[in-house]
Design a protein around this motif. Structure first.
Motif, PDB file in Angstrom:
ATOM      1  N   LYS A  10     -60.200 -35.481   1.211  1.00 45.40           N
ATOM      2  CA  LYS A  10     -59.038 -35.619   2.096  1.00 45.40           C
ATOM      3  C   LYS A  10     -58.365 -34.286   2.419  1.00 45.40           C
ATOM      4  N   HIS A  11     -58.708 -33.238   1.694  1.00 48.85           N
ATOM      5  CA  HIS A  11     -58.113 -31.933   1.944  1.00 48.85           C
ATOM      6  C   HIS A  11     -58.971 -31.042   2.830  1.00 48.85           C
ATOM      7  N   LEU A  12     -60.129 -31.534   3.241  1.00 54.79           N
ATOM      8  CA  LEU A  12     -60.998 -30.746   4.107  1.00 54.79           C
ATOM      9  C   LEU A  12     -60.651 -30.984   5.572  1.00 54.79           C
ATOM     10  N   PRO A  13     -60.842 -29.965   6.408  1.00 61.93           N
ATOM     11  CA  PRO A  13     -60.614 -30.183   7.838  1.00 61.93           C
ATOM     12  C   PRO A  13     -61.631 -31.194   8.366  1.00 61.93           C
ATOM     13  N   ASP A  14     -61.264 -31.873   9.411  1.00 62.45           N
ATOM     14  CA  ASP A  14     -62.138 -32.878  10.027  1.00 62.45           C
ATOM     15  C   ASP A  14     -62.517 -33.985   9.056  1.00 62.45           C
ATOM     16  N   SER A  15     -61.595 -34.345   8.160  1.00 59.34           N
ATOM     17  CA  SER A  15     -61.902 -35.359   7.150  1.00 59.34           C
ATOM     18  C   SER A  15     -61.503 -36.761   7.588  1.00 59.34           C
ATOM     19  N   ASP A  16     -61.318 -36.981   8.866  1.00 61.59           N
ATOM     20  CA  ASP A  16     -60.945 -38.310   9.357  1.00 61.59           C
ATOM     21  C   ASP A  16     -61.951 -39.371   8.942  1.00 61.59           C
ATOM     22  N   GLU A  17     -63.233 -38.989   8.869  1.00 65.32           N
ATOM     23  CA  GLU A  17     -64.264 -39.947   8.478  1.00 65.32           C
ATOM     24  C   GLU A  17     -64.055 -40.449   7.053  1.00 65.32           C
ATOM     25  N   ALA A  18     -63.391 -39.667   6.224  1.00 69.84           N
ATOM     26  CA  ALA A  18     -63.166 -40.047   4.833  1.00 69.84           C
ATOM     27  C   ALA A  18     -62.250 -41.251   4.719  1.00 69.84           C
ATOM     28  N   SER A  19     -61.485 -41.545   5.748  1.00 70.29           N
ATOM     29  CA  SER A  19     -60.585 -42.695   5.686  1.00 70.29           C
ATOM     30  C   SER A  19     -61.354 -44.005   5.588  1.00 70.29           C
ATOM     31  N   GLU A  49     -71.844 -42.291  -0.135  1.00 70.40           N
ATOM     32  CA  GLU A  49     -71.296 -41.968   1.181  1.00 70.40           C
ATOM     33  C   GLU A  49     -70.361 -40.765   1.098  1.00 70.40           C
ATOM     34  N   ALA A  50     -69.552 -40.709   0.044  1.00 71.58           N
ATOM     35  CA  ALA A  50     -68.630 -39.593  -0.125  1.00 71.58           C
ATOM     36  C   ALA A  50     -69.398 -38.289  -0.297  1.00 71.58           C
ATOM     37  N   HIS A  51     -70.468 -38.342  -1.056  1.00 66.72           N
ATOM     38  CA  HIS A  51     -71.269 -37.138  -1.262  1.00 66.72           C
ATOM     39  C   HIS A  51     -71.912 -36.692   0.043  1.00 66.72           C
ATOM     40  N   ALA A  52     -72.440 -37.619   0.800  1.00 62.02           N
ATOM     41  CA  ALA A  52     -73.039 -37.286   2.095  1.00 62.02           C
ATOM     42  C   ALA A  52     -71.985 -36.731   3.055  1.00 62.02           C
ATOM     43  N   LEU A  53     -70.803 -37.330   3.036  1.00 67.71           N
ATOM     44  CA  LEU A  53     -69.722 -36.868   3.900  1.00 67.71           C
ATOM     45  C   LEU A  53     -69.288 -35.463   3.499  1.00 67.71           C
ATOM     46  N   TRP A  54     -69.237 -35.195   2.210  1.00 66.33           N
ATOM     47  CA  TRP A  54     -68.917 -33.849   1.721  1.00 66.33           C
ATOM     48  C   TRP A  54     -69.885 -32.832   2.326  1.00 66.33           C
ATOM     49  N   ARG A  55     -71.165 -33.148   2.253  1.00 69.62           N
ATOM     50  CA  ARG A  55     -72.175 -32.225   2.767  1.00 69.62           C
ATOM     51  C   ARG A  55     -71.978 -31.990   4.265  1.00 69.62           C
ATOM     52  N   GLU A  56     -71.635 -33.032   4.975  1.00 71.98           N
ATOM     53  CA  GLU A  56     -71.433 -32.908   6.413  1.00 71.98           C
ATOM     54  C   GLU A  56     -70.187 -32.089   6.738  1.00 71.98           C
ATOM     55  N   LEU A  57     -69.079 -32.367   6.056  1.00 76.10           N
ATOM     56  CA  LEU A  57     -67.811 -31.704   6.360  1.00 76.10           C
ATOM     57  C   LEU A  57     -67.776 -30.247   5.931  1.00 76.10           C
ATOM     58  N   HIS A  91     -61.187 -22.718   2.080  1.00 77.97           N
ATOM     59  CA  HIS A  91     -60.900 -23.796   1.130  1.00 77.97           C
ATOM     60  C   HIS A  91     -61.447 -23.529  -0.265  1.00 77.97           C
ATOM     61  N   GLU A  92     -62.196 -22.440  -0.413  1.00 84.00           N
ATOM     62  CA  GLU A  92     -62.853 -22.176  -1.693  1.00 84.00           C
ATOM     63  C   GLU A  92     -61.884 -22.081  -2.875  1.00 84.00           C
ATOM     64  N   PRO A  93     -60.771 -21.354  -2.785  1.00 80.03           N
ATOM     65  CA  PRO A  93     -59.875 -21.281  -3.950  1.00 80.03           C
ATOM     66  C   PRO A  93     -59.342 -22.654  -4.381  1.00 80.03           C
ATOM     67  N   LEU A  94     -58.959 -23.476  -3.428  1.00 78.95           N
ATOM     68  CA  LEU A  94     -58.456 -24.818  -3.738  1.00 78.95           C
ATOM     69  C   LEU A  94     -59.554 -25.678  -4.360  1.00 78.95           C
ATOM     70  N   LEU A  95     -60.745 -25.600  -3.803  1.00 80.71           N
ATOM     71  CA  LEU A  95     -61.854 -26.393  -4.322  1.00 80.71           C
ATOM     72  C   LEU A  95     -62.260 -25.946  -5.717  1.00 80.71           C
ATOM     73  N   ARG A  96     -62.327 -24.637  -5.938  1.00 81.31           N
ATOM     74  CA  ARG A  96     -62.649 -24.122  -7.278  1.00 81.31           C
ATOM     75  C   ARG A  96     -61.646 -24.643  -8.296  1.00 81.31           C
ATOM     76  N   ALA A  97     -60.371 -24.578  -7.949  1.00 77.63           N
ATOM     77  CA  ALA A  97     -59.324 -25.055  -8.863  1.00 77.63           C
ATOM     78  C   ALA A  97     -59.494 -26.543  -9.151  1.00 77.63           C
ATOM     79  N   ALA A  98     -59.801 -27.317  -8.127  1.00 74.96           N
ATOM     80  CA  ALA A  98     -59.991 -28.759  -8.306  1.00 74.96           C
ATOM     81  C   ALA A  98     -61.203 -29.055  -9.183  1.00 74.96           C
ATOM     82  N   PHE A  99     -62.290 -28.332  -8.960  1.00 76.39           N
ATOM     83  CA  PHE A  99     -63.498 -28.547  -9.762  1.00 76.39           C
ATOM     84  C   PHE A  99     -63.250 -28.173 -11.224  1.00 76.39           C
ATOM     85  N   ILE A 100     -62.621 -27.025 -11.454  1.00 76.42           N
ATOM     86  CA  ILE A 100     -62.345 -26.579 -12.824  1.00 76.42           C
ATOM     87  C   ILE A 100     -61.417 -27.559 -13.512  1.00 76.42           C
TER      88      ILE A 100
END
Length: 96
Positions: A39-48, A63-71, A81-90
């Motif tokens: 939901k924090h990625l740009p163009d994430s309308d499909e995630a709804s 589906e979420a994993h496939a959508l991640w790859r697409e977005l 978005h890398e700093p935010l994503l790194r923090a979320a993953f850690i």
């Protein structure tokens, strides 16, 4: 890998962190994690469309994993978005 320290996790590449976090979330069927990332990625309308209904957890995670790859244009980097994503993953990997 919940016993890893912040420093150990921070030393990993973003892609390695993503792989570990996604594997953990997929194993535990944690749709909430995927949703929080998507939901924090740009163009994430499909995630709804990911409703997370209990009877559709398996397909929803796939589906979420496939959508991640697409977005993210998987394989081309994470951009601004890398700093935010790194923090979320850690953070996710350090949770018990």
């Amino acid at each position: 890998m919940t016993d890893a320290t912040f420093a150990e996790l921070d030393a990993l590449s973003t892609e390695e962190l993503r792989e570990r976090a996604f594997a953990r979330a997929k194993e535990s069927r944690d749709v909430k994690f995927f949703w929080s990332i998507l939901k924090h990625l740009p163009d994430s309308d499909e995630a709804s469309g990911l409703d997370g209904a209990p009877n559709s957890v398996g397909p929803t995670i796939d589906e979420a994993h496939a959508l991640w790859r697409e977005l993210t244009g998987h394989g081309t980097g994470y951009g601004e978005h890398e700093p935010l994503l790194r923090a979320a993953f850690i953070d996710y990997l350090q949770k018990p």
